[in-house]
Structure formats: structure tokens, C-alpha cells
Enzyme design. Structure first.
Site, PDB file in Angstrom:
ATOM      1  N   HIS A 150      37.553 -17.338  24.105  1.00 55.42           N
ATOM      2  CA  HIS A 150      36.825 -16.810  25.103  1.00 55.42           C
ATOM      3  C   HIS A 150      36.606 -15.929  24.948  1.00 55.42           C
ATOM      4  O   HIS A 150      37.426 -15.069  23.582  1.00 55.42           O
ATOM      5  CB  HIS A 150      37.427 -16.238  26.414  1.00 55.42           C
ATOM      6  CG  HIS A 150      38.774 -16.262  26.779  1.00 55.42           C
ATOM      7  ND1 HIS A 150      40.045 -16.332  26.822  1.00 55.42           N
ATOM      8  CD2 HIS A 150      39.320 -14.659  26.920  1.00 55.42           C
ATOM      9  CE1 HIS A 150      40.708 -15.139  26.653  1.00 55.42           C
ATOM     10  NE2 HIS A 150      40.819 -14.669  27.058  1.00 55.42           N
ATOM     11  N   HIS A 206      39.437 -19.689  31.822  1.00 47.76           N
ATOM     12  CA  HIS A 206      38.465 -19.128  31.493  1.00 47.76           C
ATOM     13  C   HIS A 206      37.669 -19.470  30.326  1.00 47.76           C
ATOM     14  O   HIS A 206      38.753 -19.462  29.467  1.00 47.76           O
ATOM     15  CB  HIS A 206      38.244 -17.490  31.885  1.00 47.76           C
ATOM     16  CG  HIS A 206      39.167 -17.090  30.835  1.00 47.76           C
ATOM     17  ND1 HIS A 206      40.605 -17.763  30.581  1.00 47.76           N
ATOM     18  CD2 HIS A 206      39.292 -16.009  30.648  1.00 47.76           C
ATOM     19  CE1 HIS A 206      41.268 -16.554  30.386  1.00 47.76           C
ATOM     20  NE2 HIS A 206      40.841 -15.197  29.526  1.00 47.76           N
ATOM     21  N   HIS A 220      36.652  -7.846  24.763  1.00 47.33           N
ATOM     22  CA  HIS A 220      37.311  -8.004  23.702  1.00 47.33           C
ATOM     23  C   HIS A 220      36.505 -10.014  23.828  1.00 47.33           C
ATOM     24  O   HIS A 220      36.138 -10.640  24.392  1.00 47.33           O
ATOM     25  CB  HIS A 220      38.776  -8.650  24.014  1.00 47.33           C
ATOM     26  CG  HIS A 220      39.036  -9.253  25.063  1.00 47.33           C
ATOM     27  ND1 HIS A 220      39.541  -8.389  26.594  1.00 47.33           N
ATOM     28  CD2 HIS A 220      39.704 -10.187  25.544  1.00 47.33           C
ATOM     29  CE1 HIS A 220      39.531 -10.100  27.276  1.00 47.33           C
ATOM     30  NE2 HIS A 220      39.991 -10.651  27.072  1.00 47.33           N
ATOM     31  N   HIS A 252      49.151 -11.746  31.665  1.00 47.33           N
ATOM     32  CA  HIS A 252      48.445 -11.736  33.012  1.00 47.33           C
ATOM     33  C   HIS A 252      49.009 -12.591  34.407  1.00 47.33           C
ATOM     34  O   HIS A 252      49.006 -13.414  34.155  1.00 47.33           O
ATOM     35  CB  HIS A 252      47.001 -12.366  32.673  1.00 47.33           C
ATOM     36  CG  HIS A 252      46.143 -11.713  31.888  1.00 47.33           C
ATOM     37  ND1 HIS A 252      46.176 -10.301  31.378  1.00 47.33           N
ATOM     38  CD2 HIS A 252      45.823 -11.847  30.004  1.00 47.33           C
ATOM     39  CE1 HIS A 252      45.551  -9.875  29.872  1.00 47.33           C
ATOM     40  NE2 HIS A 252      45.477 -10.510  29.504  1.00 47.33           N
ATOM     41  N   TYR A 261      46.852  -7.266  23.215  1.00 44.88           N
ATOM     42  CA  TYR A 261      45.385  -7.128  23.093  1.00 44.88           C
ATOM     43  C   TYR A 261      45.095  -5.733  21.850  1.00 44.88           C
ATOM     44  O   TYR A 261      46.256  -5.029  21.941  1.00 44.88           O
ATOM     45  CB  TYR A 261      44.924  -6.207  23.940  1.00 44.88           C
ATOM     46  CG  TYR A 261      44.431  -7.263  25.372  1.00 44.88           C
ATOM     47  CD1 TYR A 261      42.682  -7.863  24.944  1.00 44.88           C
ATOM     48  CD2 TYR A 261      45.069  -6.590  26.268  1.00 44.88           C
ATOM     49  CE1 TYR A 261      43.323  -8.606  26.090  1.00 44.88           C
ATOM     50  CE2 TYR A 261      44.469  -7.311  27.736  1.00 44.88           C
ATOM     51  CZ  TYR A 261      43.387  -8.303  27.674  1.00 44.88           C
ATOM     52  OH  TYR A 261      43.227  -9.061  28.036  1.00 44.88           O
ATOM     53  N   GLU A 271      42.588  -9.650  21.135  1.00 45.51           N
ATOM     54  CA  GLU A 271      43.314 -10.578  21.662  1.00 45.51           C
ATOM     55  C   GLU A 271      43.666 -12.070  21.140  1.00 45.51           C
ATOM     56  O   GLU A 271      43.527 -12.892  20.882  1.00 45.51           O
ATOM     57  CB  GLU A 271      42.924 -10.685  23.267  1.00 45.51           C
ATOM     58  CG  GLU A 271      43.925 -11.590  24.567  1.00 45.51           C
ATOM     59  CD  GLU A 271      43.681 -11.677  25.837  1.00 45.51           C
ATOM     60  OE1 GLU A 271      41.965 -12.033  25.976  1.00 45.51           O
ATOM     61  OE2 GLU A 271      43.917 -11.575  26.339  1.00 45.51           O
TER      62      GLU A 271
HETATM   63 FE   LIG Z   1      41.301 -12.463  26.927  1.00 47.45          FE
END
Ligand SMILES: [Fe+2]
Length: 314
Positions: A150, A206, A220, A252, A261, A271
């Protein structure tokens, strides 16, 4: 029909040799092509299309465009009509504009980020093949990332002037591109301002995310790993290669993803993202994070935002 997944990101790098070394040795991607303009194309071992990352030589870092793959060529015509009807100009780039890639529908998101959609890219197969495959190839380098997963785009947000490109992008991709909203951050009086969104077309939480900030940019690009253990190994690789880590392994709250990251040598944030989160489905209730829980949403363990996370991007 419609968008299947993220297809590639085209990013700018300031020193091609060190950039290629980073994506090959730290991420574990393989170079598949180089064109006459010096652009380098790479893929991850578990991807079957010819490339998912284009590195272009430049004097500054950042995103050129992000591309998503649609299922059928005719989807491009249908989506072009919808996007134009929404009031956004489009351009159909002919086949071969990018090597090994069919025609591409090019347009700008309300945040001005360039997005492209395409239906065809040369299929070269995964590194383990499609007949009686092993679970992983023998020549994995570095973190051995599976695929480009993503991207997160920073979008101008200024409640004082009423500018909210997060909300504008979110509305556009939901209404025109059939993305589904998985999670959102709502801030301000009455939690009325949509300050960040995570949206999907696959079954993971996502495939694209928009986060509000002072200016539009690239936050990112993320690459998928199987497990927390793979993430730990990825961090070891980064330490061994003196790769600049921004946030060491953590989780997260938003998407439940396990994350590191770090930066490529030009300063583009990468990431490594592990865990499939939860089953994302169009009828799943949207998850909302309120401003007082934003820290936990971004970094679940400490519950505290890292200043560089929101302030540094290309
Ligand atoms: Fe991400």
C-alpha cells in the site's frame, strides 16, 4: 471488476546506485529492467507482474505517481467516464508509455497526487513459480519482502481555511473508484474533521491511506511480510546495513499491522508491514479513532506519536 490492488509506485531517487542497492539488499527486491532514461524497475519475489517499483533519477526525493491494476481493460473506459463525470480531467496514455505495460488512465487526485490505472503488465511469474511451488525461494536477500502492499499519501489539511484534501480524496476514491473505508481518524470540535482514512479494494484493511498534514506529499510505500518474526529479521537487516530506521518494530492500532518505518538513501520513507489485520469487507462497520486516542491508533504500544512520523515526508 474495477481496481484489484496496488500495482506499482514510481518514486524519485537522488543516487541510483545506492537506491538500487537499498531496494535489493535491504528489501530483497530484484531489478527486472532498466530503460534508456536510466529508470530502474524492480519486483518482489512473491509478485508475478514484471515490476512494482520504478526508481527515477532526480535531484529530490518523492512520488511521481502511484498505479493500481484493474481487472479488465474495459474497466479503464468505464472508470474514465466516471472520473470525468466527477469533474476530474483524465488522460489515456497509450500502451508502451511504460515498458511491458498496457494503456494507462492518468489523473490527479483532489490532493494533486498523480494516480494511474492499468489493466495489463507483463507477467513473469513469482520466484517460486506456479507448479508445485516451495513456500519461499532459496536466494532471498535482506528482508525478503513479498509484495508492494500500500501507500500512504499526505494530504493538505487546514481546518482554519477549510482545506481538507483527506476528505476530498476519500470521497473521490469511494464514489469513483469503489474503494471501501476501513478506518478513519476524526478530530476537532465534535470530532467532525476527517483527518485520516484507510481504504481497501482487496480483503486487507488498506490498499491506500490518506493522512492530513501541512502539504501534499508521499508519507511511505509499504511492503508486505508474513509475520512478526520476519519483521524482527527485517530490523536486524536494517541494523546490519546501517539503514536509517524511523520507528523500530511495533504495532499500529489502526489496521492492527505490525510495522517498521525506515528511509531509503534519498529519504523516501519505506515500511515493512506484517500481518493481514482483519478481513476487510464492504459491509464491515467503519472503525473510527477519535483525537484523544490518535497516539494509540498510530503506535498502539506507547500510545504516543513520534514527531518525525507526521512532520518528515517527501
Ligand atoms: Fe503503511
Amino acid at each position: 471488476m474495477g481496481i484489484m490492488r496496488i500495482g506499482h509506485a514510481s518514486i524519485r531517487v537522488m543516487d541510483m546506485a545506492t537506491a538500487v542497492k537499498h531496494y535489493e539488499n535491504v528489501l530483497g527486491m530484484k531489478k527486472t529492467m532498466q530503460d534508456k532514461d536510466g529508470n530502474v524497475y524492480l519486483k518482489c519475489w512473491d509478485e508475478w507482474d514484471k515490476y512494482s517499483l520504478i526508481l527515477t533519477p532526480s535531484d529530490q526525493a518523492g512520488l511521481n505517481h502511484v498505479a493500481y491494476k484493474v481487472e479488465h481493460d474495459s474497466d479503464l473506459d468505464a472508470l474514465q467516464k466516471r472520473i470525468e463525470a466527477y469533474g476530474i480531467k483524465t488522460e489515456m496514455l497509450p500502451e508502451g508509455t511504460l515498458p511491458s505495460t498496457g494503456r494507462m488512465l492518468k489523473f490527479k487526485l483532489p490532493s494533486t497526487h498523480e494516480m494511474r490505472l492499468y489493466a495489463m503488465k507483463e507477467c513473469v511469474g513469482t520466484d517460486v513459480g506456479s507448479v508445485n511451488p516451495d513456500p519461499w525461494p532459496d536466494d532471498l536477500k535482506g528482508a525478503g519482502v513479498h509484495w508492494l502492499d500500500h501507500c500512504l499519501l499526505m494530504c493538505e489539511l487546514n481546518p482554519e481555511t477549510g482545506v481538507n484534501k483527506v476528505a476530498e480524496n476519500t470521497k473521490f476514491v469511494m464514489e469513483c473508484l469503489d474503494f471501501h473505508l476501513a478506518e478513519q481518524v476524526m478530530v476537532g470540535p465534535g470530532n467532525a474533521i476527517q483527518a485520516a482514512t484507510w481504504l481497501f479494494r482487496t480483503t486487507t484493511p488498506h490498499d491506500i491511506a490518506f493522512v492530513g498534514g501541512p502539504r501534499n506529499g508521499l508519507h511511505h510505500i509499504a511492503f508486505f511480510l508474513d509475520s512478526w518474526n520476519d519483521l524482527l529479521k527485517a530490523a536486524d537487516v536494517m541494523a546490519k546495513t546501517k539503514t536509517k530506521i524511523d520507528v523500530s518494530p511495533t504495532r499500529h492500532g489502526i489496521t492492527r499491522g505490525e510495522t517498521i518505518y525506515f528511509f531509503d538513501p534519498s529519504g523516501n520513507r519505506n515500511e515493512t508491514f506484517a500481518g493481514l489485520g482483519y478481513l476487510a469487507q464492504p459491509d464491515r462497520p467503519v472503525i473510527t479513532w477519535t483525537e484523544d486516542h490518535l497516539g494509540s491508533g498510530i503506535f498502539y504500544h506507547t500510545g504516543e506519536l513520534v514527531p518525525s512520523f507526521t512532520e518528515v515526508y517527501t
